[in-house]
Write a protein that holds these residues in place. Sequence first.
Motif, mmCIF file in Angstrom:
data_model
loop_
_atom_site.group_PDB
_atom_site.id
_atom_site.type_symbol
_atom_site.label_atom_id
_atom_site.label_comp_id
_atom_site.label_asym_id
_atom_site.label_seq_id
_atom_site.Cartn_x
_atom_site.Cartn_y
_atom_site.Cartn_z
ATOM 1 N N GLY A 265 6.514 9.168 -11.342
ATOM 2 C CA GLY A 265 7.832 9.114 -10.723
ATOM 3 C C GLY A 265 8.054 7.895 -9.853
ATOM 4 N N GLU A 266 9.033 8.011 -8.966
ATOM 5 C CA GLU A 266 9.433 6.896 -8.107
ATOM 6 C C GLU A 266 8.298 6.420 -7.205
ATOM 7 N N ASP A 267 7.476 7.351 -6.746
ATOM 8 C CA ASP A 267 6.378 6.970 -5.857
ATOM 9 C C ASP A 267 5.410 6.023 -6.551
ATOM 10 N N ASP A 268 5.112 6.297 -7.817
ATOM 11 C CA ASP A 268 4.191 5.425 -8.544
ATOM 12 C C ASP A 268 4.826 4.075 -8.842
ATOM 13 N N LEU A 269 6.108 4.074 -9.137
ATOM 14 C CA LEU A 269 6.797 2.806 -9.364
ATOM 15 C C LEU A 269 6.762 1.945 -8.104
ATOM 16 N N GLU A 270 6.983 2.568 -6.955
ATOM 17 C CA GLU A 270 6.936 1.830 -5.697
ATOM 18 C C GLU A 270 5.513 1.355 -5.403
ATOM 19 N N ARG A 273 4.916 -1.733 -7.447
ATOM 20 C CA ARG A 273 5.628 -2.890 -6.890
ATOM 21 C C ARG A 273 4.967 -3.374 -5.605
ATOM 22 N N LYS A 309 8.921 2.117 -19.728
ATOM 23 C CA LYS A 309 10.189 1.924 -19.017
ATOM 24 C C LYS A 309 10.383 0.459 -18.648
ATOM 25 N N THR A 312 13.373 -0.322 -16.414
ATOM 26 C CA THR A 312 13.144 0.243 -15.079
ATOM 27 C C THR A 312 12.174 -0.616 -14.282
ATOM 28 N N TYR A 313 11.099 -1.062 -14.936
ATOM 29 C CA TYR A 313 10.135 -1.929 -14.248
ATOM 30 C C TYR A 313 10.829 -3.171 -13.703
ATOM 31 N N LYS A 316 13.169 -2.476 -10.800
ATOM 32 C CA LYS A 316 12.453 -2.142 -9.570
ATOM 33 C C LYS A 316 11.782 -3.357 -8.938
#
Length: 338
Positions: A265-270, A273, A309, A312-313, A316
Amino acid sequence: IDGGGHSAWLNTAAINRFIGDTKEKRTAFIEKFSRNCVIVDINDNPTGYVIETPRYAITDKIPHSLESLKKGIIDFQEVLLKEGYSTILDCSIVENEFSPQVTAFRELEEEGKLKLRYRAYYELTEYNYDETYKTPDEYRAHEIQKAINFHNTLKGDHFQIIGIKAFLDGVPEALTAWTTAPYPTSAGKGDNYHGIARWLGKEVELEETIYTANSNGLSVQLHAFGDAAIHLGAETFDKVQTRLKSEGKNTDCRNGLAHCGLVGGEDDLELIRRSNTSVLVPPQWSSVKESTYGHEKDTFGNRADEAYKVKTYIDKGINTSFHTDGMVRNGAPELFFA
C-alpha cells in the motif's frame, strides 16, 4: 537439463549426478533445500523439477570453459553493436571454478576486444561451490569481499563491477514470489504457503550486506516481486540510508528493487521513495498482453491487475527505470504504456 532463471528440469542422469544416486543422498538434498524447491512425487522421490536455490546450486556447477565464455561474450557483443547499443548493465555475474565470468571479461578488456561498455552486478548466493565454507553466511561474506575487491581493481573503460545482486524471493510463474497473503489452495501448495522468503530470519545479515556494499561504493540490486519481499527490501534500504547519513557517508547509492511487481500500500510506496530506492520494472512483463499476466491472474486473482504500478511509481516521485531481466533486445518499451 533444461530450464530458465528460476527453475530447471533434470533428466535421470542429472538427478543422479547433482541430487544423488542413492535414496540417502537424495533425501539429504531434499531436506537441505525443502520440498517447496525440490519437487517430489508421491513416493518422496525427486521428479527432476527444481526451483530457486537448488536450481542455482545445480546448474551453476556445470562447467563453462574460459574460452567458451569469452566466445559467448564476443558473439553477443556483435549482436548488440549491430542494434546500436553502447552500454549494457549485466545484473548477475559470478566468478568461480565452474564459471570464471569476471576473468573472461577482464581478459577480453586486456586484449582490446571489448567494444561495448559493460557494467555488472556481482551475484550473491547462499550455497557454496567447493564446500570450503562451513555455512552459507560464511560463503556469502567471502563473496561480498570478492565483489569489493573486483570493484576496487577492475577500472577499465569497458568492464567494471558496480554493484551486488541478491534475491529476496522468486517469481509467480514458479510460485515462489514472497507475499504477505497466502497463495490460493488452487496453487497446490497447501493452506498457508507464502512463497520462498530467501532472507526471512536473516534481516540483520541483509542490512549488514547492504551497508557493507554501500560503504564500499557498491550499489545493491534486490530481486523482489512479492509485496513481502518488496517491503523487506525497501525497509532495509531505508535503515541503511539512515545509518549512512548519520555517519556522514555518501547516500547516493543507486540501490534498486528489480521487478517490484506486487507492491503493497501507500506506506510501502512512501518507504521506497524515502529510501531513495529505484524501481526497476521489466516492460515486457508489464503488459496485460504478456503471457505471464494470465498466469499471475490465475494465481493472484484481481491483485494481478494491480501489479507493475509504473505510472503510480512515477507519480509518487519514485525513480523508475526499465530493465529486461534477460537478453538486451530490440524493442520499444513505451508502446506498452501508450
